[in-house]
Design a protein around this motif. Sequence first.
Motif, mmCIF file in Angstrom:
data_model
loop_
_atom_site.group_PDB
_atom_site.id
_atom_site.type_symbol
_atom_site.label_atom_id
_atom_site.label_comp_id
_atom_site.label_asym_id
_atom_site.label_seq_id
_atom_site.Cartn_x
_atom_site.Cartn_y
_atom_site.Cartn_z
ATOM 1 N N SER A 115 -12.926 72.449 52.553
ATOM 2 C CA SER A 115 -13.124 71.499 53.654
ATOM 3 C C SER A 115 -14.359 70.628 53.375
ATOM 4 O O SER A 115 -15.273 71.026 52.657
ATOM 5 C CB SER A 115 -13.228 72.220 54.994
ATOM 6 N N GLY A 137 -17.748 68.562 53.312
ATOM 7 C CA GLY A 137 -19.127 68.823 53.725
ATOM 8 C C GLY A 137 -19.642 67.645 54.550
ATOM 9 O O GLY A 137 -18.961 66.624 54.686
ATOM 10 N N GLY A 154 -20.997 72.392 51.315
ATOM 11 C CA GLY A 154 -20.150 72.957 52.364
ATOM 12 C C GLY A 154 -20.673 74.281 52.888
ATOM 13 O O GLY A 154 -19.993 74.964 53.659
ATOM 14 N N LYS A 202 -18.642 73.470 47.195
ATOM 15 C CA LYS A 202 -17.716 74.098 48.138
ATOM 16 C C LYS A 202 -17.959 75.600 48.153
ATOM 17 O O LYS A 202 -18.047 76.222 47.099
ATOM 18 C CB LYS A 202 -16.270 73.830 47.732
#
Length: 257
Positions: free
Chosen positions: A79, A81, A216, A36
């Motif tokens: 959020s 990936g 991500g 992330k």
Amino acid sequence: GMLYGLYQSAQGIQAQSSRVDVIANNLANAGTSGFKRDLAIFQSNRPYDLDHGGGYDPPGNQNALSGGVTTAQVATDFSAGPLIKTGSSYDVALTGRGFFQVNDGRQNFLTRNGQFSVSPTGELVSQGSGMRVQSTVGQPIVVPPEATQVEIGEDGMVSWSTMDGDRTQLAKLAILQPASEKQLQKSGNSLYRYTGNALPAGPDAQVKQGYIEGSGVKPVSEMVEMIQASRAVEANVNMIKFQDDALDRLLQAATPH
């Protein structure tokens, strides 16, 4: 006022340098499964004298000047990936919010990286770190040597079948969601330490066998950010040179010749 400008430019360089470090780390992990991206978040400070009771009232509106910019925190963007199809039985990706749980023999970690493999002793382990993947009852998951086909269902149930097609359920992958993602601390290898409660994830957390979740990080947008941050450092360095020259001239003018 002049020295204050130097101090602010130096602060600007420090803040932008930490931003460069964060972006460089993101770029280095553009190929890391389950990674992330981080963001450096800046805060603008009130002038030091205002907060620490300076002994004088500066002329004009200098009290309205900002006290410079510093890095307030490094936040992680959780959020999801992109899903990448690998076709391997031991690769799993999570859709929706949630984390797998792995254990290094001492403590548990959470991860979105579902690149698993089977250790020589038959345990399901995380390929990157070698940590044991945990079941919902907090135990390692052992795949018997006679298992020819291993299936991992959407709910995380691991089962195996033999050539004859007899299917045996082994255990269910622990899929957890911490009360707040702010409690997660990155600890390398797409792993997170967490303090506080992690509860079973909601029904939208589904396991997809044969896929992994990609990083991500979007390399192009990180590169754009990197260029902006480098330019901001450069601008602050130039400001320091400019202010330094101005101070020099000021001191020369003040020295009796």
